[in-house]
Design a protein around this motif. Structure first.
Motif, PDB file in Angstrom:
ATOM      1  N   ASP A 176      -6.114   3.541   1.014  1.00  0.00           N
ATOM      2  CA  ASP A 176      -6.288   4.200   2.354  1.00  0.00           C
ATOM      3  C   ASP A 176      -6.849   5.711   2.135  1.00  0.00           C
ATOM      4  N   SER A 177      -6.915   6.570   3.161  1.00  0.00           N
ATOM      5  CA  SER A 177      -7.124   7.960   2.818  1.00  0.00           C
ATOM      6  C   SER A 177      -5.987   8.600   1.897  1.00  0.00           C
ATOM      7  N   VAL A 178      -4.800   7.970   2.285  1.00  0.00           N
ATOM      8  CA  VAL A 178      -3.612   8.558   1.557  1.00  0.00           C
ATOM      9  C   VAL A 178      -3.901   8.385   0.307  1.00  0.00           C
ATOM     10  N   SER A 179      -4.284   7.241  -0.252  1.00  0.00           N
ATOM     11  CA  SER A 179      -4.512   6.929  -1.782  1.00  0.00           C
ATOM     12  C   SER A 179      -5.319   7.835  -2.421  1.00  0.00           C
ATOM     13  N   TRP A 180      -6.782   8.118  -1.707  1.00  0.00           N
ATOM     14  CA  TRP A 180      -7.789   8.857  -2.349  1.00  0.00           C
ATOM     15  C   TRP A 180      -7.210  10.287  -2.165  1.00  0.00           C
ATOM     16  N   ASN A 181      -6.557  10.990  -1.139  1.00  0.00           N
ATOM     17  CA  ASN A 181      -6.223  12.368  -1.185  1.00  0.00           C
ATOM     18  C   ASN A 181      -5.101  12.443  -2.227  1.00  0.00           C
ATOM     19  N   SER A 182      -3.999  11.391  -2.655  1.00  0.00           N
ATOM     20  CA  SER A 182      -3.271  11.564  -3.511  1.00  0.00           C
ATOM     21  C   SER A 182      -3.692  11.868  -4.741  1.00  0.00           C
ATOM     22  N   MET A 183      -4.730  10.912  -4.990  1.00  0.00           N
ATOM     23  CA  MET A 183      -5.339  11.035  -6.372  1.00  0.00           C
ATOM     24  C   MET A 183      -6.057  12.403  -6.436  1.00  0.00           C
ATOM     25  N   ILE A 184      -7.015  12.903  -5.451  1.00  0.00           N
ATOM     26  CA  ILE A 184      -7.635  14.265  -5.393  1.00  0.00           C
ATOM     27  C   ILE A 184      -6.698  14.992  -5.670  1.00  0.00           C
ATOM     28  N   ASP A 185      -5.467  15.381  -5.074  1.00  0.00           N
ATOM     29  CA  ASP A 185      -4.536  16.246  -5.246  1.00  0.00           C
ATOM     30  C   ASP A 185      -3.853  16.356  -6.478  1.00  0.00           C
ATOM     31  N   LEU A 213     -14.207  12.629  -7.223  1.00  0.00           N
ATOM     32  CA  LEU A 213     -13.514  11.723  -6.525  1.00  0.00           C
ATOM     33  C   LEU A 213     -13.575  11.846  -4.851  1.00  0.00           C
ATOM     34  N   PHE A 214     -13.541  13.321  -4.589  1.00  0.00           N
ATOM     35  CA  PHE A 214     -13.799  13.434  -3.249  1.00  0.00           C
ATOM     36  C   PHE A 214     -15.360  13.164  -2.640  1.00  0.00           C
ATOM     37  N   ASP A 215     -16.307  13.162  -3.763  1.00  0.00           N
ATOM     38  CA  ASP A 215     -17.650  12.789  -3.016  1.00  0.00           C
ATOM     39  C   ASP A 215     -17.666  11.240  -2.994  1.00  0.00           C
ATOM     40  N   VAL A 216     -17.059  10.595  -3.723  1.00  0.00           N
ATOM     41  CA  VAL A 216     -17.207   9.131  -3.691  1.00  0.00           C
ATOM     42  C   VAL A 216     -16.054   8.476  -2.839  1.00  0.00           C
ATOM     43  N   MET A 217     -15.185   8.887  -2.281  1.00  0.00           N
ATOM     44  CA  MET A 217     -14.393   8.392  -1.413  1.00  0.00           C
ATOM     45  C   MET A 217     -15.040   8.007   0.029  1.00  0.00           C
ATOM     46  N   LEU A 244       0.788  -1.107   0.008  1.00  0.00           N
ATOM     47  CA  LEU A 244      -0.071  -0.115   0.114  1.00  0.00           C
ATOM     48  C   LEU A 244       0.916   1.186  -0.010  1.00  0.00           C
ATOM     49  N   GLN A 245       1.928   1.380   1.026  1.00  0.00           N
ATOM     50  CA  GLN A 245       2.715   2.570   0.974  1.00  0.00           C
ATOM     51  C   GLN A 245       3.437   2.915  -0.301  1.00  0.00           C
ATOM     52  N   ILE A 246       4.054   1.705  -0.940  1.00  0.00           N
ATOM     53  CA  ILE A 246       4.805   1.819  -2.104  1.00  0.00           C
ATOM     54  C   ILE A 246       3.641   2.432  -3.263  1.00  0.00           C
ATOM     55  N   GLU A 247       2.378   1.920  -3.408  1.00  0.00           N
ATOM     56  CA  GLU A 247       1.578   2.407  -4.310  1.00  0.00           C
ATOM     57  C   GLU A 247       1.116   3.836  -4.144  1.00  0.00           C
ATOM     58  N   ASN A 248       0.991   4.179  -3.143  1.00  0.00           N
ATOM     59  CA  ASN A 248       0.500   5.556  -2.616  1.00  0.00           C
ATOM     60  C   ASN A 248       1.710   6.639  -3.037  1.00  0.00           C
ATOM     61  N   SER A 249       2.898   6.069  -2.966  1.00  0.00           N
ATOM     62  CA  SER A 249       3.951   6.786  -3.233  1.00  0.00           C
ATOM     63  C   SER A 249       4.330   6.778  -4.863  1.00  0.00           C
ATOM     64  N   LEU A 250       3.551   5.871  -5.612  1.00  0.00           N
ATOM     65  CA  LEU A 250       3.953   5.809  -7.044  1.00  0.00           C
ATOM     66  C   LEU A 250       2.900   6.774  -7.404  1.00  0.00           C
ATOM     67  N   ILE A 251       1.606   6.808  -6.754  1.00  0.00           N
ATOM     68  CA  ILE A 251       0.659   7.760  -7.324  1.00  0.00           C
ATOM     69  C   ILE A 251       1.226   9.326  -7.070  1.00  0.00           C
ATOM     70  N   ASN A 299     -10.758  12.584   5.482  1.00  0.00           N
ATOM     71  CA  ASN A 299      -9.966  13.281   6.837  1.00  0.00           C
ATOM     72  C   ASN A 299      -9.934  14.744   6.606  1.00  0.00           C
ATOM     73  N   VAL A 300      -9.438  15.408   7.471  1.00  0.00           N
ATOM     74  CA  VAL A 300      -9.104  16.880   7.295  1.00  0.00           C
ATOM     75  C   VAL A 300      -8.289  17.113   6.271  1.00  0.00           C
ATOM     76  N   VAL A 301      -7.323  16.197   5.741  1.00  0.00           N
ATOM     77  CA  VAL A 301      -6.464  16.451   4.620  1.00  0.00           C
ATOM     78  C   VAL A 301      -7.194  16.285   3.469  1.00  0.00           C
ATOM     79  N   SER A 302      -8.163  15.448   3.335  1.00  0.00           N
ATOM     80  CA  SER A 302      -9.122  15.383   2.129  1.00  0.00           C
ATOM     81  C   SER A 302      -9.779  16.775   1.843  1.00  0.00           C
ATOM     82  N   TRP A 303     -10.158  17.448   2.932  1.00  0.00           N
ATOM     83  CA  TRP A 303     -10.912  18.776   2.731  1.00  0.00           C
ATOM     84  C   TRP A 303      -9.682  19.956   2.233  1.00  0.00           C
TER      85      TRP A 303
END
Length: 568
Positions: free
Chosen positions: A203-212, A226-230, A173-180, A234-238
């Motif tokens: 996890d929330s990091v995956s979604w937040n990275s893609m939104i960013d 993407l924000f609406d369907v996650m 998971l952590q590696i795939e988040n880094s790749l995103i 968390n506060v980072v998403s907002w």
């Protein structure tokens, strides 16, 4: 580096080492005590609050006591040295380890990823692989991929991605988040989306990275979808979505998101406050900004420097420079960003002479100014019509502080000369822009500003010279033609103005590239009563037409998220 250690040992301050560090650093030949002493030293090396000089001192004592050969202590020292933020020292400590393991390698790569030389981390990784005997683990790749993210080098990123697949860590998971994050930083959002789609777990990091990623590409519609369907925000998403709307110059939606966030009872953090206050400043919503400030004061929050700087910016942009100055004066410590914010506030929105006085205070406090500081200072000279002072500050920037002027400084100087009627000097100043290798689009902005100034001065000959250069730079930019039309109209040359209008119709078909609402607002705002004369109706019709085209074609491109939306 060895000389540093010898100097540290011989330093009188540290001559009595025992008063700073435990007795067990002293060499002891008793093998029975050796294991316990090593563990005691190891526990001491786990302290992360040690100063750089203390770390050097520990290193020196390990050398003099003969324990530097202990691989366990060396790896501990290497981990401690990563807090020194000196890559040469960290690599030197690594070379002292006879048989380094993957933990030591990961420590060095992580230090490189946090430094200003991330490329060294990638080179170090492949050098270690080439030497053989050490294989990466799941902790190797997140900092390695982070190095590629900081470099924004997609080729290196793809090489590291290949290493992830080769060693079988592509499901971590952590590696795939880094790749995103890496692919998004390199602007290759399609591959980032493929990685996201192929994840078995998110996890929330995956979604937040893609939104960013979508937000930074300007595709705010997809980011919001993407924000609406996650599944869980968390506060980072907002904060990520708010930052995206700020970058997309839509502060109203930032405030709307914040109100929604409050109703969802999500606790805000400092980043949220900075986003909201910045949005209030950009949209000149003083009431909302003051309300947020009051809320923070009522909560007795200990506001950090970043939040205070955001408040200073907000009050400045709402033209409450006195309130901004009160906050500025109350700060116990100030950094360069804070000084720049207040100087720009005075220079652009308040009394420019106060800005120049504050610049003097900044120099006396021995805070080194940067390019942004001098933009404010030269703008202040323009507003206060201090032409000689402006020349002095410009030379001071180059000769005293060694700063290279960019297009903004030439823009300010051109305005300074033009506002004092020295249009030939202004033209010569703008010509210097091309000699400095400045981006052509930035250069055209300088020409456009000078062209606008020529219109007010009714210097038609200079205006025509600037217009030819400007249209040559950006023949499809409607703003160039509109400003030239205004020059002819102000001078009463209606035939020439009509020719420009016809040329504009022939050249620009469909959407009008290079012309946005900000440009049009500036054009309308710069109109003076004396410029209206007989040309009012034609100009208003033309601006309305351009405004209609700009408004109807200003929506960002949308990316399909059907695959994501259909997932459970």
């Amino acid at each position: 580096m060895a000389r540093v250690l010898i100097r540290t040992i011989s330093c009188r301050r540290y001559s009595s080492f025992s008063q700073y560090f435990p007795h067990y650093f002293i060499h002891d030949n008793n093998n029975n005590n050796n294991i316990s002493i090593v563990h005691q030293i190891s526990n001491y090396l786990d302290h992360k609050t040690l100063k750089r000089s203390q770390i050097y001192q520990i290193h020196a004592q390990l050398v003099t006591s003969g324990r530097i050969q202990n691989p366990f202590l060396c790896s501990k020292l290497l981990k401690l040295s990563s807090f020194v933020e000196d890559l040469r020292y960290i690599l030197w400590v690594f070379d002292l380890i006879k048989n380094p393991n993957i933990v030591c390698v990961n420590t060095v790569i992580k230090a490189c990823s946090l430094s200003c030389s991330p490329l060294k981390g990638v080179h170090f990784y492949f050098e270690v692989l080439k030497n053989g005997g050490i294989f990466p683990n799941s902790y190797t790749f997140p900092p390695l991929i982070s190095c590629c993210s900081k470099l924004s080098d997609v080729n290196l990123g793809e090489m590291c991605h290949g290493q992830v697949i080769k060693y079988g860590f592509n499901g971590v998971l952590q590696i795939e988040n880094s790749l995103i994050h890496m692919y998004a930083s390199c602007g290759v959002i399609e591959i980032a989306l493929k990685v996201f789609d192929g994840m078995l777990e998110r996890d929330s990091v995956s979604w937040n990275s893609m939104i960013d990623a979508f937000a930074k590409m300007g595709d705010l519609k997809s980011a919001h979808k993407l924000f609406d369907v996650m599944p869980e925000r968390n506060v980072v998403s907002w904060n990520v979505l708010m930052s995206g709307y700020l970058q997309g110059k839509n502060p109203g939606l930032v405030l709307k998101l914040f109100r929604e966030m409050v109703t969802k009872e999500v606790l805000a953090n400092d980043a949220t406050v900075v986003n909201v206050v910045t949005a209030c400043g950009r949209s000149a919503r003083l009431k909302e900004g003051a309300s947020v400030h009051g809320f923070l004061v009522r909560r007795l929050c200990n506001l950090n420097l970043i939040v205070n700087t955001a408040l200073i910016n907000m009050y400045n942009k709402c033209r409450k420079v006195d309130v901004a100055r009160a906050i500025f004066d109350s700060l116990p410590r100030k950094n360069l960003v804070c000084w720049n914010s207040m100087i720009l506030g005075h220079c652009l929105h308040g009394d420019p002479r106060d800005g120049l006085r504050l610049f003097g205070d900044m120099v006396r406090e021995r805070v080194l100014p940067d390019e942004i500081t001098f933009i404010g200072v030269i703008c202040a000279c323009t507003r206060a019509e201090l032409m000689e002072e402006g020349r002095v500050y410009f030379q001071q920037m180059v000769d005293v502080y060694g700063l290279k002027p960019n297009f903004a400084h030439y823009w300010c100087m051109a305005n300074l000369f033009a506002s004092n009627g020295l249009l030939e000097e202004a033209l010569e100043t703008v010509r210097k822009v091309s000699d400095c290798g400045i981006e052509m689009r930035s250069e055209s902005l300088v020409w456009a500003t000078l062209l606008s100034s020529c219109r007010f001065q009714c210097e038609t000959s200079v205006g025509e010279k600037v217009a030819k250069a400007l249209i040559e730079l950006e023949p499809n930019n409607a703003m160039c033609y509109v400003l030239l039309y205004n020059i002819y109209a102000a001078a009463g040359l209606w035939e020439n103005a009509a020719d420009v209008k016809n040329l504009m119709k022939k050249t620009l078909t469909g959407r009008l590239p290079g012309c946005n609402l900000v440009d049009l607002i500036d054009i309308v705002h710069n109109f003076r009563v004396a410029d209206t004369m007989q040309c009012g109706e034609d100009i208003v019709m033309m601006i309305n037409e351009v405004l209609r085209h700009s408004h109807s074609n200003s929506r960002p491109q949308q990316h399909s998220l059907s695959n994501i939306m259909s997932q459970p």
